[in-house]
Design a protein around this motif. Structure first.
Motif, PDB file in Angstrom:
ATOM      1  N   GLY A   1       0.730  -1.066   0.216  1.00 27.52           N
ATOM      2  CA  GLY A   1       0.076   0.058   0.012  1.00 27.52           C
ATOM      3  C   GLY A   1       0.825   1.196   0.144  1.00 27.52           C
ATOM      4  O   GLY A   1       2.182   1.182   0.438  1.00 27.52           O
TER       5      GLY A   1
ATOM      6  N   ALA B   1       0.564   3.811  -6.556  1.00 29.32           N
ATOM      7  CA  ALA B   1      -0.614   2.810  -6.029  1.00 29.32           C
ATOM      8  C   ALA B   1      -1.212   1.860  -7.340  1.00 29.32           C
ATOM      9  O   ALA B   1      -1.245   0.697  -7.287  1.00 29.32           O
TER      10      ALA B   1
ATOM     11  N   GLU C   1      -1.895  -1.611  -5.812  1.00 33.27           N
ATOM     12  CA  GLU C   1      -2.167  -1.697  -4.025  1.00 33.27           C
ATOM     13  C   GLU C   1      -2.808  -0.533  -3.686  1.00 33.27           C
ATOM     14  O   GLU C   1      -3.148   0.482  -4.511  1.00 33.27           O
ATOM     15  N   PRO C   2      -3.563  -0.725  -2.548  1.00 39.26           N
ATOM     16  CA  PRO C   2      -4.458   0.502  -2.125  1.00 39.26           C
ATOM     17  C   PRO C   2      -3.790   1.744  -1.800  1.00 39.26           C
ATOM     18  O   PRO C   2      -2.530   1.694  -1.457  1.00 39.26           O
ATOM     19  N   LEU C   3      -4.498   2.778  -2.101  1.00 43.01           N
ATOM     20  CA  LEU C   3      -4.012   4.215  -1.541  1.00 43.01           C
ATOM     21  C   LEU C   3      -4.532   4.677  -0.330  1.00 43.01           C
ATOM     22  O   LEU C   3      -5.905   4.626  -0.270  1.00 43.01           O
ATOM     23  N   THR C   4      -3.785   5.086   0.536  1.00 40.31           N
ATOM     24  CA  THR C   4      -4.117   5.626   2.065  1.00 40.31           C
ATOM     25  C   THR C   4      -4.006   7.132   1.939  1.00 40.31           C
ATOM     26  O   THR C   4      -2.984   7.527   1.824  1.00 40.31           O
TER      27      THR C   4
ATOM     28  N   GLU D   1      -8.522   1.216  -4.985  1.00 41.33           N
ATOM     29  CA  GLU D   1      -8.932   0.838  -3.816  1.00 41.33           C
ATOM     30  C   GLU D   1      -8.229   2.235  -2.874  1.00 41.33           C
ATOM     31  O   GLU D   1      -7.314   2.538  -2.887  1.00 41.33           O
TER      32      GLU D   1
ATOM     33  N   SER E   1       1.328   4.691   8.020  1.00 35.27           N
ATOM     34  CA  SER E   1       2.382   4.074   7.096  1.00 35.27           C
ATOM     35  C   SER E   1       3.213   2.936   7.657  1.00 35.27           C
ATOM     36  O   SER E   1       4.018   2.404   7.175  1.00 35.27           O
TER      37      SER E   1
ATOM     38  N   ALA F   1       2.743   0.061   5.606  1.00 36.67           N
ATOM     39  CA  ALA F   1       2.749   0.130   3.979  1.00 36.67           C
ATOM     40  C   ALA F   1       4.223   0.045   3.362  1.00 36.67           C
ATOM     41  O   ALA F   1       4.945  -0.294   3.855  1.00 36.67           O
TER      42      ALA F   1
END
Length: 252
Positions: A120, A142, A147-150, A180, A199, A202
């Motif tokens: 992520g 991402a 992978e997801p992004l936060t 996502e 993170s 991550a």
């Protein structure tokens, strides 16, 4: 891998300290020859990993942050290791990376000694244009990684923070509708601790080169709190400038 994927050259830079008047010419020449051999060994090693990339080398004298900053004007990204030496705070702890992030004309990637096993991409936003650019870069990372992004925002007032988070999420969804996206609104901590918590598991942290209220040129303390928070993941400090190659500092 990034350089090969983007089709850009790699420049490996070995930075040697200034010889100084008290060091003899023979000693200086021997040190230079040793550095040249080490740099060539590194070039050959990297060539086996990214065989389709063109890898150049150069040896420069001076301080590593200043040398790499001078090279950054024609570069898409500068990559350095995190020089976390000393007690963990203050002088000697991430100083070169901080100075480079402040002086560089392009994005700087700061890589820890041990790469994380997480997944992520985490990005910090605060509503500024610099944070918007960091958001775009992070979203692209991402997407490329699948992978997801936060998206993380630290705010003292929840309502204000929700607006910042909402605008950031809408901006990403407009460009990457299938990505996502997770959001974190932290009203308990400042930006550094909020990013550190978000993170922890991550693969990458992305922050903008300037935050709210900072001067035109980013000051070292603008990201020092983030770096010194012992965030154990690679970090990209973004600056919105295209370039034609990737520079990697090979130390000294």
């Amino acid at each position: 891998m990034r350089a090969q994927r983007l089709g850009v050259d790699v420049l490996l830079v070995r930075v040697q300290p200034d010889a100084g008047e008290r060091r003899g010419q023979h000693s200086s020449s021997a040190a230079f020859d040793m550095a040249a051999r080490a740099l060539e060994d590194e070039r050959e090693r990297i060539s086996t990993v990214v065989p389709r990339s063109t890898i150049h080398t150069t040896i420069r004298r001076g301080e590593i942050a200043q040398v790499l900053a001078e090279l950054s004007s024609e570069t898409s990204m500068v990559v350095v290791g995190m020089d976390k030496t000393g007690s963990g705070h203050g002088e000697g702890f991430g100083v070169a990376a901080l100075e480079l992030a402040a002086q560089s004309a392009c994005t700087v990637a700061i890589i820890p000694g041990t790469l994380p096993k997480g997944a992520g991409v985490v990005v910090g936003v605060d509503g500024t244009p610099e944070a918007e650019w960091a958001l775009r870069v992070a979203a692209g990372e991402a997407v490329m990684a699948g992978e997801p992004l936060t998206i993380v925002h630290a705010a003292q007032v929840a309502n204000d923070g929700e607006q910042v988070i909402g605008r950031a999420e809408d901006s990403v969804r407009a460009r990457h509708p299938r990505l996502e996206i997770l959001t974190v609104l932290d009203i308990r901590h400042g930006a550094a601790l909020a990013l550190a918590e978000a993170s922890g598991n991550a693969r990458l942290l992305v922050v903008g080169s300037r935050g709210r209220g900072h001067a035109k040129a980013m000051r070292p303390d603008a990201i020092s709190a983030v770096v010194l928070a012992r965030i154990p993941v690679p970090m990209m400090v973004t600056k919105g400038k295209p370039g034609t190659r990737l520079v990697s500092g090979a130390g000294r």
